[in-house]
Design a protein around this motif. Structure first.
Motif, short mmCIF file in Angstrom:
data_model
loop_
_atom_site.label_atom_id
_atom_site.label_comp_id
_atom_site.label_asym_id
_atom_site.label_seq_id
_atom_site.Cartn_x
_atom_site.Cartn_y
_atom_site.Cartn_z
N SER A 98 0.84 -1.20 0.00
CA SER A 98 0.00 0.00 0.00
C SER A 98 0.88 1.25 0.00
CB SER A 98 -0.91 -0.01 1.23
OG SER A 98 -0.13 0.05 2.41
N LEU A 99 0.25 2.37 -0.40
CA LEU A 99 0.98 3.62 -0.55
C LEU A 99 0.19 4.76 0.08
CD1 LEU A 99 3.18 5.42 -1.98
CD2 LEU A 99 1.55 5.58 -3.88
N GLU A 100 0.89 5.65 0.75
CA GLU A 100 0.28 6.91 1.17
C GLU A 100 1.30 8.02 0.98
OE1 GLU A 100 -1.09 7.33 5.27
OE2 GLU A 100 -2.59 8.76 4.58
N LEU A 101 0.91 9.01 0.21
CA LEU A 101 1.73 10.20 -0.01
C LEU A 101 1.08 11.36 0.72
CD1 LEU A 101 2.52 9.91 -3.83
CD2 LEU A 101 3.78 8.96 -1.89
N ARG A 102 1.89 12.07 1.49
CA ARG A 102 1.36 13.12 2.35
C ARG A 102 1.36 14.48 1.67
NH1 ARG A 102 4.70 13.08 7.63
NH2 ARG A 102 6.42 12.60 6.19
N CYS A 103 0.34 15.27 2.00
CA CYS A 103 0.22 16.62 1.48
C CYS A 103 -0.46 17.48 2.54
CB CYS A 103 -0.60 16.64 0.20
SG CYS A 103 -1.00 18.30 -0.39
N ASN A 104 0.17 18.59 2.87
CA ASN A 104 -0.44 19.58 3.77
C ASN A 104 -0.50 20.91 3.06
OD1 ASN A 104 1.21 17.60 5.83
ND2 ASN A 104 -0.74 18.30 6.66
N TYR A 105 -1.57 21.64 3.28
CA TYR A 105 -1.75 22.90 2.59
C TYR A 105 -1.98 24.01 3.60
CZ TYR A 105 -6.63 22.23 3.68
OH TYR A 105 -7.80 22.06 4.37
N SER A 106 -1.75 25.20 3.12
CA SER A 106 -2.04 26.39 3.92
C SER A 106 -2.92 27.28 3.08
CB SER A 106 -0.74 27.14 4.28
OG SER A 106 -1.03 28.38 4.87
N TYR A 107 -4.17 27.42 3.54
CA TYR A 107 -5.11 28.23 2.77
C TYR A 107 -6.26 28.60 3.68
CZ TYR A 107 -8.05 29.74 -1.15
OH TYR A 107 -8.82 30.47 -2.02
N GLY A 108 -6.66 29.85 3.67
CA GLY A 108 -7.65 30.31 4.62
C GLY A 108 -9.05 29.84 4.35
N ALA A 109 -9.42 29.79 3.09
CA ALA A 109 -10.80 29.45 2.76
C ALA A 109 -10.88 27.97 2.39
CB ALA A 109 -11.27 30.32 1.60
N THR A 110 -12.02 27.58 1.88
CA THR A 110 -12.17 26.19 1.44
C THR A 110 -11.28 25.96 0.23
OG1 THR A 110 -14.46 26.14 2.19
CG2 THR A 110 -13.78 24.47 0.60
N PRO A 111 -10.38 25.02 0.34
CA PRO A 111 -9.43 24.83 -0.77
C PRO A 111 -9.99 23.94 -1.87
CG PRO A 111 -8.91 23.32 0.99
CD PRO A 111 -10.11 24.11 1.46
N TYR A 112 -9.53 24.18 -3.05
CA TYR A 112 -9.70 23.22 -4.12
C TYR A 112 -8.36 22.48 -4.22
CZ TYR A 112 -13.65 26.21 -5.43
OH TYR A 112 -14.80 26.95 -5.43
N ALA A 157 -7.96 9.91 -2.37
CA ALA A 157 -7.38 10.88 -1.44
C ALA A 157 -8.46 11.31 -0.47
CB ALA A 157 -6.81 12.08 -2.18
N GLU A 158 -8.03 11.67 0.72
CA GLU A 158 -8.97 12.09 1.76
C GLU A 158 -8.63 13.49 2.23
OE1 GLU A 158 -9.26 9.50 5.14
OE2 GLU A 158 -11.13 10.45 5.81
N PHE A 159 -9.62 14.36 2.19
CA PHE A 159 -9.48 15.72 2.66
C PHE A 159 -9.82 15.76 4.14
CE2 PHE A 159 -9.57 20.12 3.09
CZ PHE A 159 -10.81 20.60 3.47
N LYS A 160 -8.88 16.25 4.94
CA LYS A 160 -9.11 16.41 6.38
C LYS A 160 -8.85 17.88 6.74
CE LYS A 160 -7.99 11.67 7.76
NZ LYS A 160 -7.16 10.81 8.63
N ARG A 161 -9.94 18.59 6.91
CA ARG A 161 -9.83 20.02 7.19
C ARG A 161 -9.10 20.27 8.50
NH1 ARG A 161 -12.70 24.29 5.31
NH2 ARG A 161 -14.29 22.93 4.39
N SER A 162 -9.37 19.47 9.51
CA SER A 162 -8.76 19.70 10.83
C SER A 162 -7.25 19.55 10.80
CB SER A 162 -9.36 18.72 11.85
OG SER A 162 -9.07 17.39 11.47
N GLN A 163 -6.76 18.76 9.86
CA GLN A 163 -5.31 18.55 9.74
C GLN A 163 -4.71 19.28 8.55
OE1 GLN A 163 -4.47 14.32 9.81
NE2 GLN A 163 -5.93 13.95 11.45
N SER A 164 -5.55 20.01 7.82
CA SER A 164 -5.09 20.69 6.59
C SER A 164 -4.31 19.72 5.70
CB SER A 164 -4.21 21.90 6.93
OG SER A 164 -4.95 22.86 7.66
N SER A 165 -4.89 18.54 5.53
CA SER A 165 -4.17 17.53 4.76
C SER A 165 -5.04 16.98 3.63
CB SER A 165 -3.73 16.37 5.66
OG SER A 165 -4.85 15.63 6.13
N PHE A 166 -4.37 16.45 2.65
CA PHE A 166 -5.04 15.83 1.49
C PHE A 166 -4.11 14.73 1.01
CE2 PHE A 166 -8.20 15.49 -1.60
CZ PHE A 166 -7.72 15.58 -2.90
#
Lengths: 114, 113
Positions: free
Chosen positions: B18-32, B65-74
């Motif tokens: 299995s594979l998981e690649l991490r991504c964290n973002y910084s954005y004030g509003a709802t991100p695309y 992919a899973e969007f987690k707003r609380s962790q700012s992750s995708f």
């Protein structure tokens, strides 16, 4: 549906020379982007066109880079004079211009400045 | 300004793992949010995107992919990796207005047999 076409695929020039890249977006796509991708980094937006008008060129080094999109279709990106740090892949992308749409990327032009 | 962080520059997994690649973002509003894949000498191909709604999104080639707003992750996942998945993967965030993508630095995936 034809994709985004770019030419040339590869270009090697000496520093201080000039170079131009060409992009033909997907037919009907109003928005066109040029991105610069330096080795080991993600693509960085250089300029965005909406039809033949510039929407955002805040990241374009205007002292040496220029771009145009005459007639709102094809676009050219020029560097004059080139520096060593301009070595990168230059990616062109297009979208229909509406929100929530996918950007389609060309294969890019790999520029090496020696 | 928006930013995207991909903490892993390289990841090596065995074929079938299995594979998981991490991504964290910084954005004030709802991100695309987007994941793109780039094979050597090729342009970027969209794997999947998140705009709103269900936080678990399915993409092409068996990726999700899973969007987690609380962790700012995708984070990008795949249950079983194939050798053909070896490529570079980019996470990107789009401004709510302007259709401009901001990319992470990418994660190079190597698949060992």
């Amino acid at each position: 549906e034809a994709g985004v076409a770019q030419s040339p695929r590869y270009k090697i020039i000496e520093k201080r020379q000039s170079v131009a890249f060409w992009c033909n977006p997907i037919s009907g796509h109003a928005t066109l982007y040029w991105y610069q991708q330096i080795l080991g980094q993600g693509p960085k937006l250089l300029i965005q066109f909406q039809n033949n008008g510039v929407v955002d060129d805040s990241q374009l080094p205007k002292d040496r880079f220029s771009a145009e999109r005459l007639k709102g279709v094809d676009s050219t990106l020029k560097i004059q004079p080139a520096k060593l740090e301009d070595s990168a892949v230059y990616l062109c992308a297009s979208t229909p211009g509406e929100m929530n749409t996918e950007a389609f990327f060309g294969q890019g032009t790999r520029l090496t400045v020696v | 300004a928006q930013s995207v962080t991909q903490p892993d520059i390289h990841i090596t997994v065995s074929e079938g793992a299995s594979l998981e690649l991490r991504c964290n973002y910084s954005y004030g509003a709802t991100p695309y949010l987007f994941w793109y894949v780039q094979s050597p000498g090729q342009g970027l191909q969209l794997l999947l995107k998140y705009f709103s709604g269900d936080t678990l999104v399915q993409g092409i080639k068996g990726f999700e992919a899973e969007f987690k707003r609380s962790q700012s992750s995708f984070n990008l996942r795949k249950p079983s990796v194939h050798w053909s998945d070896a490529a570079e993967y980019f996470c990107a965030v789009e401004e709510e207005y302007g259709n401009k993508l901001v990319f992470g630095a990418g994660t190079i995936l190597r698949v060992k047999s």
